[in-house]
Design a protein around this motif. Structure first.
Motif, mmCIF file in Angstrom:
data_model
loop_
_atom_site.group_PDB
_atom_site.id
_atom_site.type_symbol
_atom_site.label_atom_id
_atom_site.label_comp_id
_atom_site.label_asym_id
_atom_site.label_seq_id
_atom_site.Cartn_x
_atom_site.Cartn_y
_atom_site.Cartn_z
ATOM 1 N N VAL A 225 0.850 -1.193 0.000
ATOM 2 C CA VAL A 225 0.000 0.000 0.000
ATOM 3 C C VAL A 225 0.885 1.241 0.000
ATOM 4 O O VAL A 225 1.712 1.431 0.899
ATOM 5 N N LEU A 226 0.706 2.075 -1.018
ATOM 6 C CA LEU A 226 1.479 3.304 -1.156
ATOM 7 C C LEU A 226 0.747 4.485 -0.519
ATOM 8 O O LEU A 226 1.340 5.352 0.104
ATOM 9 N N ALA A 227 -0.578 4.503 -0.695
ATOM 10 C CA ALA A 227 -1.391 5.597 -0.144
ATOM 11 C C ALA A 227 -2.842 5.157 -0.079
ATOM 12 O O ALA A 227 -3.245 4.234 -0.786
ATOM 13 N N GLU A 228 -3.606 5.822 0.765
ATOM 14 C CA GLU A 228 -5.034 5.526 0.854
ATOM 15 C C GLU A 228 -5.784 6.778 1.280
ATOM 16 O O GLU A 228 -5.269 7.584 2.050
ATOM 17 N N GLY A 229 -6.997 6.925 0.763
ATOM 18 C CA GLY A 229 -7.814 8.067 1.146
ATOM 19 C C GLY A 229 -8.770 8.425 0.021
ATOM 20 O O GLY A 229 -8.876 7.709 -0.969
ATOM 21 N N PRO A 230 -9.484 9.562 0.149
ATOM 22 C CA PRO A 230 -10.354 10.013 -0.937
ATOM 23 C C PRO A 230 -9.518 10.471 -2.134
ATOM 24 O O PRO A 230 -8.332 10.806 -1.979
ATOM 25 N N TYR A 231 -10.121 10.513 -3.311
ATOM 26 C CA TYR A 231 -9.404 10.820 -4.550
ATOM 27 C C TYR A 231 -8.637 12.143 -4.472
ATOM 28 O O TYR A 231 -7.469 12.216 -4.853
ATOM 29 N N GLY A 232 -9.297 13.182 -3.957
ATOM 30 C CA GLY A 232 -8.669 14.511 -3.902
ATOM 31 C C GLY A 232 -7.356 14.501 -3.145
ATOM 32 O O GLY A 232 -6.405 15.184 -3.516
ATOM 33 N N GLU A 233 -7.313 13.686 -2.092
ATOM 34 C CA GLU A 233 -6.112 13.601 -1.262
ATOM 35 C C GLU A 233 -5.037 12.740 -1.943
ATOM 36 O O GLU A 233 -3.881 13.140 -2.055
ATOM 37 N N VAL A 234 -5.461 11.565 -2.415
ATOM 38 C CA VAL A 234 -4.515 10.605 -3.016
ATOM 39 C C VAL A 234 -3.883 11.166 -4.284
ATOM 40 O O VAL A 234 -2.689 10.991 -4.535
ATOM 41 N N SER A 235 -4.665 11.882 -5.088
ATOM 42 C CA SER A 235 -4.152 12.377 -6.374
ATOM 43 C C SER A 235 -3.081 13.449 -6.196
ATOM 44 O O SER A 235 -2.311 13.723 -7.111
ATOM 45 N N LYS A 236 -3.028 14.070 -5.004
ATOM 46 C CA LYS A 236 -2.014 15.107 -4.745
ATOM 47 C C LYS A 236 -0.799 14.549 -4.010
ATOM 48 O O LYS A 236 0.145 15.276 -3.713
ATOM 49 N N ASN A 237 -0.840 13.256 -3.671
ATOM 50 C CA ASN A 237 0.253 12.633 -2.928
ATOM 51 C C ASN A 237 1.496 12.524 -3.822
ATOM 52 O O ASN A 237 1.449 11.906 -4.883
ATOM 53 N N PRO A 238 2.612 13.129 -3.435
ATOM 54 C CA PRO A 238 3.809 13.134 -4.300
ATOM 55 C C PRO A 238 4.291 11.728 -4.677
ATOM 56 O O PRO A 238 4.727 11.492 -5.806
ATOM 57 N N GLN A 239 4.193 10.764 -3.723
ATOM 58 C CA GLN A 239 4.627 9.390 -4.018
ATOM 59 C C GLN A 239 3.741 8.742 -5.081
ATOM 60 O O GLN A 239 4.224 8.007 -5.935
ATOM 61 N N VAL A 240 2.447 9.039 -4.996
ATOM 62 C CA VAL A 240 1.511 8.487 -5.981
ATOM 63 C C VAL A 240 1.799 9.084 -7.353
ATOM 64 O O VAL A 240 1.863 8.382 -8.362
ATOM 65 N N MET A 241 2.016 10.399 -7.392
ATOM 66 C CA MET A 241 2.307 11.059 -8.672
ATOM 67 C C MET A 241 3.584 10.490 -9.288
ATOM 68 O O MET A 241 3.666 10.272 -10.489
ATOM 69 N N GLU A 242 4.561 10.199 -8.417
ATOM 70 C CA GLU A 242 5.818 9.638 -8.904
ATOM 71 C C GLU A 242 5.609 8.220 -9.453
ATOM 72 O O GLU A 242 6.162 7.848 -10.479
ATOM 73 N N ALA A 243 4.790 7.434 -8.749
ATOM 74 C CA ALA A 243 4.514 6.051 -9.178
ATOM 75 C C ALA A 243 3.852 6.035 -10.549
ATOM 76 O O ALA A 243 4.063 5.118 -11.348
ATOM 77 N N TYR A 244 3.047 7.073 -10.816
ATOM 78 C CA TYR A 244 2.311 7.143 -12.086
ATOM 79 C C TYR A 244 3.025 7.992 -13.133
ATOM 80 O O TYR A 244 2.518 8.195 -14.220
ATOM 81 N N MET A 245 4.191 8.500 -12.790
ATOM 82 C CA MET A 245 4.902 9.443 -13.665
ATOM 83 C C MET A 245 5.056 8.902 -15.086
ATOM 84 O O MET A 245 5.459 7.766 -15.280
ATOM 85 N N GLY A 246 4.721 9.749 -16.038
ATOM 86 C CA GLY A 246 4.932 9.364 -17.439
ATOM 87 C C GLY A 246 3.813 8.518 -17.998
ATOM 88 O O GLY A 246 3.714 8.340 -19.201
ATOM 89 N N THR A 247 2.934 7.985 -17.140
ATOM 90 C CA THR A 247 1.817 7.188 -17.684
ATOM 91 C C THR A 247 0.503 7.864 -17.355
ATOM 92 O O THR A 247 -0.209 8.297 -18.233
ATOM 93 N N THR A 248 0.217 8.012 -16.049
ATOM 94 C CA THR A 248 -1.095 8.553 -15.721
ATOM 95 C C THR A 248 -1.066 9.750 -14.777
ATOM 96 O O THR A 248 -2.056 10.080 -14.184
ATOM 97 N N GLU A 249 0.110 10.380 -14.658
ATOM 98 C CA GLU A 249 0.151 11.534 -13.767
ATOM 99 C C GLU A 249 -0.842 12.596 -14.255
ATOM 100 O O GLU A 249 -1.582 13.185 -13.477
ATOM 101 N N GLY A 250 -0.854 12.798 -15.571
ATOM 102 C CA GLY A 250 -1.796 13.756 -16.139
ATOM 103 C C GLY A 250 -3.218 13.368 -15.837
ATOM 104 O O GLY A 250 -4.049 14.198 -15.491
ATOM 105 N N GLN A 251 -3.478 12.056 -15.939
ATOM 106 C CA GLN A 251 -4.827 11.565 -15.637
ATOM 107 C C GLN A 251 -5.162 11.816 -14.191
ATOM 108 O O GLN A 251 -6.259 12.226 -13.846
ATOM 109 N N LEU A 252 -4.198 11.531 -13.296
ATOM 110 C CA LEU A 252 -4.455 11.695 -11.867
ATOM 111 C C LEU A 252 -4.869 13.129 -11.564
ATOM 112 O O LEU A 252 -5.773 13.368 -10.780
#
Length: 256
Positions: A225-252
């Motif tokens: 588990v990298l992060a958990e919470g409502p979408y607004g919170e999770v989508s701003k999490n720097p670790q989550v953005m990094e995990a999705y970098m180059g694929t879905t960061e824009g989507q997030l």
């Protein structure tokens, strides 16, 4: 009764030299839509396979409605009300739409394997089958052969047959995979609609779906588990953005 319907404690699955799911603590609130997201290979489907006992955990436990179900078999878990749909559409193509749903309802009659019984014995199920088809927007296609349905409608039918099994917890594995934009929107709204009074745990790649309908999001990366919470919170999490970098960061960031 606790508001937590499903809980995993330190759930772990190791394959030879590889940890697919690592010490996952998950709590799914009753009556919520909970999304499991993460990059490819994050362990999402393995997690589902552990919850439904298609795979045995290496360690950890699974608790449903306060009962430890870690040692139970897939059929026992289904009887408890944990019902799963799969990534691949799993409907009977040469039965009608109505017949597909009626099969899901047959379990309650105890006639699942009574192949020699008259079809008339299934008549009591007709009304409920039509109600379920109306719930997923397929009532007008009840007598259509399933093979003729477009892909998005087949997924809607699959949700209806899952509902027919009277799930207390519905596990949806990538319900919008392979769909065009219009179908994605329709199925997302359908999931939201059928979630009333039910609990849904879903694996989903499409961030616009997740941001629109999920109450809670758990992000997995490399099985943990990298992060958990409502979408607004999770989508701003720097670790989550990094995990999705180059694929879905824009989507997030842009899913709303």
């Amino acid at each position: 009764m606790s508001d937590v319907i499903l809980e995993t404690r330190q759930l772990t699955k190791e394959f030879k030299g590889f940890t697919a799911v690592s010490k996952v603590d998950l709590k799914v609130q009753r009556g919520s839509i909970h999304a499991l997201i993460g990059p490819n290979g994050a362990g999402k489907t393995t997690c589902f396979n552990l919850l439904t006992k298609f795979l045995e955990p290496t360690s950890g436990s699974i608790v449903f409605n306060g009962v430890d179900i870690t040692g139970e078999r897939p059929a026992q878990i289904a009887r408890r009300g944990i019902i799963r749909s799969f990534q691949i559409s799993a409907v009977f193509p040469h039965l009608s739409v109505l017949e597909n749903v009626r099969l899901g309802l047959q379990r309650a009659l105890g006639t699942c394997y009574h192949f020699w019984k008259s079809e008339k014995s299934l008549a009591p199920l007709h009304g409920r089958a039509m109600e379920l088809l109306a719930e997923v927007g397929l009532a007008e296609l009840a007598h259509e052969q399933t093979v003729n349905l477009p892909y998005g409608r087949k997924r809607a039918l699959e949700i209806a047959t899952t509902l027919a099994m009277e799930p207390e917890l519905m596990l949806l594995d990538e319900p919008t995979q392979g769909m065009g934009h219009e179908d994605v929107h329709r199925v997302a709204q359908l999931i939201k609609r059928v979630s009333a009074g039910r609990t849904i745990l879903m694996v989903e790649h499409n961030m616009s779906v997740v941001s629109t309908i999920a109450d809670t999001i758990t992000v997995l990366q490399r099985g943990a588990v990298l992060a958990e919470g409502p979408y607004g919170e999770v989508s701003k999490n720097p670790q989550v953005m990094e995990a999705y970098m180059g694929t879905t960061e824009g989507q997030l960031q842009g899913a709303h």
